[in-house]
Every structure is written in structure tokens, then in C-alpha cells.
Design a protein around this motif. Sequence first.
Motif, mmCIF file in Angstrom:
data_model
loop_
_atom_site.group_PDB
_atom_site.id
_atom_site.type_symbol
_atom_site.label_atom_id
_atom_site.label_comp_id
_atom_site.label_asym_id
_atom_site.label_seq_id
_atom_site.Cartn_x
_atom_site.Cartn_y
_atom_site.Cartn_z
ATOM 1 N N ARG A 229 8.481 -28.350 -56.856
ATOM 2 C CA ARG A 229 9.554 -27.357 -56.678
ATOM 3 C C ARG A 229 10.902 -28.044 -56.494
ATOM 4 N NH1 ARG A 229 11.886 -26.042 -51.882
ATOM 5 N NH2 ARG A 229 13.166 -24.138 -51.859
ATOM 6 N N LYS A 230 10.912 -29.175 -55.811
ATOM 7 C CA LYS A 230 12.168 -29.839 -55.490
ATOM 8 C C LYS A 230 12.662 -30.735 -56.627
ATOM 9 C CE LYS A 230 13.915 -29.379 -52.026
ATOM 10 N NZ LYS A 230 14.055 -30.123 -50.754
ATOM 11 N N TRP B 19 13.377 -19.898 -51.600
ATOM 12 C CA TRP B 19 11.924 -20.068 -51.610
ATOM 13 C C TRP B 19 11.213 -18.964 -52.386
ATOM 14 C CZ3 TRP B 19 9.022 -24.152 -50.021
ATOM 15 C CH2 TRP B 19 9.680 -25.151 -49.269
ATOM 16 N N ARG C 35 8.150 -23.612 -44.993
ATOM 17 C CA ARG C 35 8.532 -22.626 -46.017
ATOM 18 C C ARG C 35 8.865 -21.275 -45.398
ATOM 19 N NH1 ARG C 35 5.526 -18.639 -48.545
ATOM 20 N NH2 ARG C 35 3.595 -19.355 -47.560
ATOM 21 N N THR D 66 7.235 -18.546 -54.041
ATOM 22 C CA THR D 66 6.231 -19.371 -53.351
ATOM 23 C C THR D 66 5.343 -18.537 -52.432
ATOM 24 O OG1 THR D 66 7.680 -19.871 -51.466
ATOM 25 C CG2 THR D 66 7.835 -21.323 -53.384
#
Length: 265
Positions: free
Chosen positions: A156-157, A222, A100, A225
Amino acid sequence: MIVDVKDIQEGYVKSETHKHVRTIEFFHPQSNSLPAKLLSDLAHEITYAGNDKDVRLIILTSAGQNFCAGASFDELLKVTNEKEGTQFFSGFAYIINAMRKCPKFIIARVHGRCVGGGVGVAAAADYAIAVEGADIRLSELSLGIVPFVVGPAIERKIGLSSYSQLAIDSSMWRNGDWARRKGLFAELHPSVESMEESIARLSDTLANYSEEATIELKKMLWHGTENWDTLLLERAALTAKLALTPKAREVIAAFKNKTKVSTPH
């Protein structure tokens, strides 16, 4: 990448750089399961590559038949208390956070099946390119635990609905096309050759883009996060508590000799 006999027996993480592209490869003889040392080595290699000024892109790949079978059952069975359990499950937290926070894009080359933490690794990549046969499964619930640590990366994906399907029906394999349609895989190819061609094309392209622009795009993708450094470690502690319950210990022990990813039914 040169591999000796000891590496084949104990597993390895190796990397090499070619034309500003760092390829990081991991392997473990138990279907590419990831014991603590390999998780630590992977997180270190990703962090190191992210700070290397000569590297503009990272390709994450594995050797062997499967992409990744998740956590090592052998190590999990040695856990005797919550502190050890938290440390054990934190391994995937560290690698996901390394991916990340890495300022370079990471392409995952998914050539085979993914289970548990392996699905989380694929999800934490910025772009996953797979080949048919790259089936996925989140088996944690069937073992008496929950995919807490990798959950945020997967959700998240692919979204909460699809993540819940994987987490709840933990004995069912989803094929590569399901993973592509849900967004886990950006591409699904009919052959390894086709997959390799696509990876080479995208790698050459991204390695020549503006470094500043790609860094800023990754930051944007991102966004939201920033709390994962804390969140994923908290999730590791929760998982450790579940893993120490009598039912979970019983089920995990029964699976000890089944760490090889089985053929989907």
C-alpha cells in the motif's frame, strides 16, 4: 520513561503524553525483535491512545540501535503446529490493524535498521520520519517463508513493483534513500538532531489541527483496507504452514543466533 533492569532483560512497551502527543516506545534486547507479548502490548497501547480524548497524535519509536528486527526467532522455533504458528504470525496482523484503525495519525520515528515485520510497522505508520542508516530488508523468503502478513501494508505504501523487489531479493539491504524515494519514509534526515526537529515541528502542528478533519483524512487515506481484519489473519495462517516445512525449520534454526541485525554488505 523509567526503565528498570527487568525491562532491559525482557523488553518493554512504555508510553507518555505531552501536549496531546502520546509517545509509545518499545524495546527488546535482541535488536528490537518483537515477541508475542510486546506485539500484544503495542497493539493495546495504540488502541488505548486512539480512544484517549486527550491524545491527538501518536509517535511510535523504539530504543536501542535498530528500529525493529521483526519477529522473534526464539518464539518461532517453539511453534510445533499450524494453530500455534497462526497465533504467532497474527501478532503483526494485530498491530498493523491497530495502527490502521486508530483514529489518530501515527508518526514513526525510524532511527535505525528495519527487518521483516519492522518494515511492516514503518509502512503502517501514517508518516515515517527516518535518519540516514535506517536501512531496510524483507528477509522472509531467505528463511523459507513469505512476508504475507506485512505485505499489504508495505505494498500500500510503496506499490507492488517496489514491494516485489524487497520480497524477492530478500538478502539485499536497501538504504534509507531508497526507502524515501519509494515512499516508505516521508523524510530522511542526515542526523538524529535534524530528525527530532522535524518530528517536533510536525507533532506540534498536527496536534493543533482540527481533530475532526484529521480523523476524516485518515479514514480517506486508509480507504479500501476494510477487509484487513480478515485478510491479515488469513495471511498469518498461510505463513504458519510455510514455517513448519522441513526446509524452513532448518533455515530458521540456523539463524537462531543471528537475530541481531547485521551490517549491510
